[in-house]
Design a protein around this motif. Structure first.
Motif, PDB file in Angstrom:
ATOM      1  N   ARG A 103      63.053  70.194  31.002  1.00 23.01           N
ATOM      2  CA  ARG A 103      64.562  70.834  29.441  1.00 23.01           C
ATOM      3  C   ARG A 103      64.077  72.282  28.416  1.00 23.01           C
ATOM      4  O   ARG A 103      64.572  73.088  28.794  1.00 23.01           O
ATOM      5  CB  ARG A 103      64.673  68.854  28.362  1.00 23.01           C
ATOM      6  N   ALA A 104      62.245  71.631  28.599  1.00 22.59           N
ATOM      7  CA  ALA A 104      62.248  73.013  27.642  1.00 22.59           C
ATOM      8  C   ALA A 104      62.173  73.901  28.393  1.00 22.59           C
ATOM      9  O   ALA A 104      62.315  75.568  27.275  1.00 22.59           O
ATOM     10  CB  ALA A 104      60.644  72.935  27.455  1.00 22.59           C
ATOM     11  N   LYS A 105      62.347  74.019  29.722  1.00 22.49           N
ATOM     12  CA  LYS A 105      62.512  75.342  30.383  1.00 22.49           C
ATOM     13  C   LYS A 105      63.807  75.604  30.158  1.00 22.49           C
ATOM     14  O   LYS A 105      63.537  76.953  30.234  1.00 22.49           O
ATOM     15  CB  LYS A 105      61.798  74.924  31.727  1.00 22.49           C
ATOM     16  N   PHE A 106      64.745  75.148  30.580  1.00 17.08           N
ATOM     17  CA  PHE A 106      65.980  75.268  30.623  1.00 17.08           C
ATOM     18  C   PHE A 106      66.177  76.263  28.860  1.00 17.08           C
ATOM     19  O   PHE A 106      66.972  76.787  29.129  1.00 17.08           O
ATOM     20  CB  PHE A 106      67.021  74.319  30.672  1.00 17.08           C
ATOM     21  N   SER A 107      65.982  75.645  27.906  1.00 14.77           N
ATOM     22  CA  SER A 107      65.955  75.768  26.357  1.00 14.77           C
ATOM     23  C   SER A 107      65.253  76.852  26.342  1.00 14.77           C
ATOM     24  O   SER A 107      65.721  77.833  25.528  1.00 14.77           O
ATOM     25  CB  SER A 107      65.254  74.509  25.409  1.00 14.77           C
ATOM     26  N   GLU A 108      64.471  77.057  26.741  1.00 10.06           N
ATOM     27  CA  GLU A 108      63.624  78.289  26.604  1.00 10.06           C
ATOM     28  C   GLU A 108      64.753  80.050  27.424  1.00 10.06           C
ATOM     29  O   GLU A 108      64.670  81.009  26.448  1.00 10.06           O
ATOM     30  CB  GLU A 108      62.581  79.177  27.166  1.00 10.06           C
ATOM     31  N   GLU A 149      61.219  66.336  29.808  1.00  9.35           N
ATOM     32  CA  GLU A 149      61.262  67.239  28.840  1.00  9.35           C
ATOM     33  C   GLU A 149      60.628  68.184  29.393  1.00  9.35           C
ATOM     34  O   GLU A 149      60.543  69.507  28.444  1.00  9.35           O
ATOM     35  CB  GLU A 149      60.339  66.410  27.201  1.00  9.35           C
ATOM     36  N   GLU A 202      71.914  75.226  28.269  1.00 11.79           N
ATOM     37  CA  GLU A 202      72.124  74.051  27.923  1.00 11.79           C
ATOM     38  C   GLU A 202      71.650  72.831  28.584  1.00 11.79           C
ATOM     39  O   GLU A 202      72.549  72.277  29.956  1.00 11.79           O
ATOM     40  CB  GLU A 202      72.920  73.699  27.045  1.00 11.79           C
ATOM     41  N   THR A 203      70.768  71.850  28.637  1.00 12.06           N
ATOM     42  CA  THR A 203      70.900  70.130  28.878  1.00 12.06           C
ATOM     43  C   THR A 203      70.929  69.310  28.287  1.00 12.06           C
ATOM     44  O   THR A 203      70.860  69.649  26.792  1.00 12.06           O
ATOM     45  CB  THR A 203      69.691  70.235  29.832  1.00 12.06           C
ATOM     46  N   ARG A 204      71.578  68.390  28.656  1.00 11.43           N
ATOM     47  CA  ARG A 204      71.789  67.095  27.836  1.00 11.43           C
ATOM     48  C   ARG A 204      70.918  65.849  28.496  1.00 11.43           C
ATOM     49  O   ARG A 204      71.179  65.558  29.955  1.00 11.43           O
ATOM     50  CB  ARG A 204      73.032  66.825  26.943  1.00 11.43           C
ATOM     51  N   ASN A 251      67.355  79.188  26.906  1.00  8.18           N
ATOM     52  CA  ASN A 251      68.775  79.695  26.796  1.00  8.18           C
ATOM     53  C   ASN A 251      70.105  78.702  27.360  1.00  8.18           C
ATOM     54  O   ASN A 251      71.233  79.122  27.367  1.00  8.18           O
ATOM     55  CB  ASN A 251      69.551  80.534  25.945  1.00  8.18           C
TER      56      ASN A 251
END
Length: 363
Positions: free
Chosen positions: A296-301, A293, A305-307, A303
């Motif tokens: 994943r949160a760093k990727f989301s920051e 997580e 996308e990961t899944r 913009n």
């Protein structure tokens, strides 16, 4: 898009052939049959799920029958078993290809036989485009005389020992969903080994119309045939398939370089040279108790996308209570893994952004 899709779509419109008849369908099927080689008879359908459903019907799966299914997959693999009121028996993955474990498969077969009913089919999945343990799984299929359905939905262009995936099962399935290596928008194909099996697939997928002057029906059929417009897109896509495979594999080379010095990340890769993956999706496992997580949160920051990896079917509420064989390796994969951006249109700019995240110290 590869370039010629619009020309073939216009051809369908110009000839007023936009439904389930037309030259695009014939030519798309021919191109796939030429690609897969002799003894491959292709039926173009509305989805990969439809192809799996028809495959089970062709194997006479009925209410109460056992069907062995890989647990580590998308739900579309398992749903058609329930469509027919059959009983799924789920099997774990092995750690080299993340696909069906041969030892757990044989345990599942023996369980079904002990219950007095040999399974009607085995459904093996090629997770994220990776070939399965072909020799071991096929040997078990033949040993117990259980037909093998090869769910190669994401594995178009992948190979095992230079033989194309999609040619190992008694029946095989390809998907052309919008996220696959080539697409028809939505769509799929059933690959059979015999011409008469294609005839049967066509019959079932076009409402099972008996050969009469009126619409006569003696069994259930489905509206599963691919339309001529979608097939036109597929014709254009097939012309650039090899380029798309090369681009997906280029993405994998990029990820290998990006994570090579990161002790917390393991990139899912082919176990040896016998396995040629199209690397439809690039996936990673987080090691050393590193929380996925956080990454994943760093990727989301940024913009990006990961899944998550597939949540195994035996852990889904829909399939609660059905038998599962194995050590829950697939559950561990779900707990520790992520899917990363892998499209054929991934740019150098996007790769640079991804690389920056992968090389950031994340706690």
């Amino acid at each position: 898009m590869g370039g010629n899709e619009l020309r073939y779509v216009h051809q369908a419109l110009d000839t007023n052939r936009i439904s389930q008849y037309g030259s695009n369908i014939d030519e798309f099927e021919n191109s796939l049959e030429n690609y897969f080689g002799s003894n491959s008879h292709v039926t173009a359908l509305s989805s990969g799920t439809a192809a799996l459903h028809v495959a089970l019907r062709m194997l006479n799966v009925e209410k109460g029958d056992f069907v062995i299914c890989q647990s580590f997959t998308f739900v579309a693999t398992a749903n058609p078993i329930l469509y027919l009121n059959a009983v799924p028996v789920f099997v774990d993955s092995e750690n080299q290809t993340w696909n069906m474990c041969p030892e757990a498969l044989e345990d599942a077969v023996k369980y079904c036989i002990q219950k007095g009913k040999k399974p009607k089919a085995i459904i093996v999945v090629l997770s994220y485009g990776m070939p399965f343990m072909v020799e071991e799984i096929v040997q078990i299929s033949k040993k117990y005389e259980i037909p093998l359905i090869e769910d190669s939905a994401a594995a178009l262009g992948s190979k095992y020992k230079d033989q194309l995936c999609g040619t190992f099962g008694d029946l095989s399935v390809i998907s052309f969903n919008g996220n696959k290596i080539i697409t028809t928008g939505g769509g799929g194909a059933l690959i059979s080994r015999k011409g008469e099996d294609k005839t049967r697939a066509l019959f079932l997928s076009t409402q099972a119309k008996d050969g009469m002057e009126f619409y006569g029906h003696s069994e259930i059929g489905y509206n599963y045939r691919m339309d001529n417009v979608a097939a036109g897109i597929g014709r254009g896509q097939m012309e650039t398939l090899e380029e798309k495979i090369m681009l997906r594999r280029k993405n994998h080379d990029f990820y290998q370089e990006a994570v090579k010095d990161n002790e917390n990340i393991e990139l899912f890769s082919a176990p040896n040279s016998d396995f040629f993956s199209n690397y439809w999706l690039n996936t990673i496992i987080l090691k050393n108790n590193f929380p996925k997580e956080n990454l994943r949160a760093k990727f989301s920051e940024d913009n990006i996308e990961t899944r998550y990896l597939w949540k195994p079917m035996h852990l889904q509420p829909l399939f609660k209570g059905y038998e599962f064989f194995g050590n829950n390796l697939c559950g561990t994969l779900f707990d520790t893994g992520l899917c990363l951006p892998s499209g054929t249109n991934l740019t150098d700019e996007s790769r640079n952004r991804i690389s920056e995240v992968l090389q950031t110290k994340i706690h």
